[in-house]
Design a protein around this motif. Structure first.
Motif, mmCIF file in Angstrom:
data_model
loop_
_atom_site.group_PDB
_atom_site.id
_atom_site.type_symbol
_atom_site.label_atom_id
_atom_site.label_comp_id
_atom_site.label_asym_id
_atom_site.label_seq_id
_atom_site.Cartn_x
_atom_site.Cartn_y
_atom_site.Cartn_z
ATOM 1 N N SER A 89 -18.226 -4.221 1.147
ATOM 2 C CA SER A 89 -18.480 -5.463 2.460
ATOM 3 C C SER A 89 -20.285 -4.042 3.001
ATOM 4 O O SER A 89 -19.985 -2.774 2.335
ATOM 5 C CB SER A 89 -17.554 -5.081 3.399
ATOM 6 N N PHE A 130 -22.383 -8.996 1.532
ATOM 7 C CA PHE A 130 -20.693 -9.377 1.270
ATOM 8 C C PHE A 130 -21.063 -10.872 0.210
ATOM 9 O O PHE A 130 -21.318 -11.233 0.356
ATOM 10 C CB PHE A 130 -19.714 -9.141 2.148
ATOM 11 N N GLY A 149 -18.847 -7.935 7.620
ATOM 12 C CA GLY A 149 -17.835 -8.083 6.119
ATOM 13 C C GLY A 149 -16.487 -9.313 5.826
ATOM 14 O O GLY A 149 -15.937 -9.431 6.644
#
Length: 415
Positions: free
Chosen positions: A42, A241, A284
């Motif tokens: 992330s 991500f 994330g």
């Protein structure tokens, strides 16, 4: 040449920096038979696995480290089951986890030449809290970005800076191998500096996201206004991500503005910008088919979270931080790649450092952690090492440290 958007280490600007990214950092791929692909971490600041096997062919002479000059630092190991623990570092930039519990921590040194620096790379085992090796890069090689490697490659490092000796911008890539030797690649292309998304080789090159599985192909283009190369309207793209094997989230950045974010799909070869994502920054991870983002502005933090459906791209309000924030107090949200929970850090000039564990379905605070070290000054945004630990850089007692925070009893709290 790759235009560098500088990441501020000051907390009041870190979440809105151009590199996530990136600060952000992303995972270079492994090549060769028997390689196994892993996703990137992330944002951010960028943590990865390094387990694939790769046979790398040197494009220039390989430089081996001088074992007689290598210095090692042995320090006290740290308890792995503690709520938090510190790692000793001496860095000028945010360290990057390379996998196998090893971080790369850049350290700059002055040279006899004015305006020219030399960087050492400390490779630190975060479980043992010790330096396992040091790599000294050539004078003038600036550490601008680090991508963790895989197989026999530990890291790929980009130097994209103004060289005062030749009075020109110079781009160079260093490839660090697992025996701590390295190659220097002059005049690199996107194919020399890439990370991996489930086997797809991706490079953030110039202002674009480029796929380098074969010949370089721009898959998420940036934007420049004619006759205004790096002006206010310039937009650059940053990988954030993964969603799954085919899709990933990217963020669009701009000068003193946040144009939004989107989703790229390899199966359809399309990049879809989320319509109502202006001033939203993904935090994330994906949970229940939704991307979570914080509403903010280019020069500050926000407290409101929104969710975006990854299929319909519809965005709606999710929650606001339940406690009143005073002047110069901030809250930062983090989510592991699995999307199992949200972690919030509240700090500032008028409040103590406090962590909150938040339910991603209801927005309810499940647990409050008041025993975060109060004298730790957070310098960077946090990045997850894995689903249960997050790492921050900062200082305590005027010494550079990494703080690894591991919420306790996660399984019981999230069941």
């Amino acid at each position: 040449m790759k235009n560098k958007f500088i990441l501020s280490l000051v907390l009041s600007a870190a979440i809105l920096s151009a590199c996530d990214g990136n600060a952000a950092q992303d995972t270079p791929s492994a090549e060769g038979e028997g390689s196994e692909s892993y996703t990137t971490g992330s944002y951010q600041q960028h943590f990865y696995e390094s387990i694939a096997e790769m046979g790398a062919e040197a494009e220039s002479e390989t430089t081996a480290p001088d074992e007689t000059e290598t210095e090692y630092t042995e320090t006290t190991s740290v308890p792995m089951d503690a709520l938090y623990r510190f790692i000793d570092v001496s860095f000028s930039q945010i360290p990057v986890l390379l996998g196998n519990n090893i971080i790369c921590s850049p350290r700059s040194n002055e040279t006899d030449t004015p305006l020219v620096r030399q960087y050492d790379l400390d490779f630190i085992n975060i479980n043992e809290n010790s330096i396992v090796n040091i790599v000294s890069l050539p004078e003038g090689f600036e550490v601008d970005e680090i991508y963790p490697g895989s197989g026999n490659v530990l890291a790929r490092i980009l130097s994209d800076t103004y060289d005062h000796r030749v009075e020109a911008m110079v781009t160079t890539v260093a490839v660090i191998y697992d025996d701590f030797s390295f190659d220097i690649i002059d005049e690199p292309t996107a194919k020399d500096f890439y990370f991996e998304h489930y086997g797809h080789k991706i490079s953030e090159w110039d202002i674009d996201i480029v796929c380098v599985d074969g010949e370089p192909e721009v898959i998420v283009p940036g934007y420049r206004k004619e006759d205004d190369e790096n002006g206010f309207y310039t937009e650059y793209q940053v990988y954030k991500f993964p969603i799954d094997e085919d899709r990933f989230v990217y963020r669009t950045g701009g000068y003193e503005r946040l144009p939004g974010f989107g989703i790229y799909d390899f199966s359809t070869k399309t990049a879809r910008n989320v319509p109502d994502s202006k001033d939203l920054v993904p935090v994330g991870g994906v949970h229940d088919g939704k991307v979570y983002s914080v509403k903010t502005a280019w020069d500050g933090f926000g407290s409101e979270l929104y969710v975006t459906d990854i299929e319909t791209l519809e965005t709606s309000f999710f929650m606001d931080f339940p406690y009143e924030l005073q002047l110069n107090d901030f809250v930062n949200y983090y989510m592991p790649e699995s999307g199992k929970y949200i972690l919030a850090l509240r700090n500032g000039y008028q409040v103590d450092n406090i962590m909150y564990l938040i339910d991603p379905d209801t927005g309810e605070i499940i647990k409050t952690y008041n025993d975060v070290p109060q004298d730790f000054n957070f310098y960077s945004i946090g990045t997850f090492i894995d689903d249960s630990s997050i790492i921050f850089s900062g200082t305590i007692d005027r010494e550079d440290k990494l703080l690894i925070f591991s919420p306790q009893n996660l399984e019981n709290l999230l069941s």
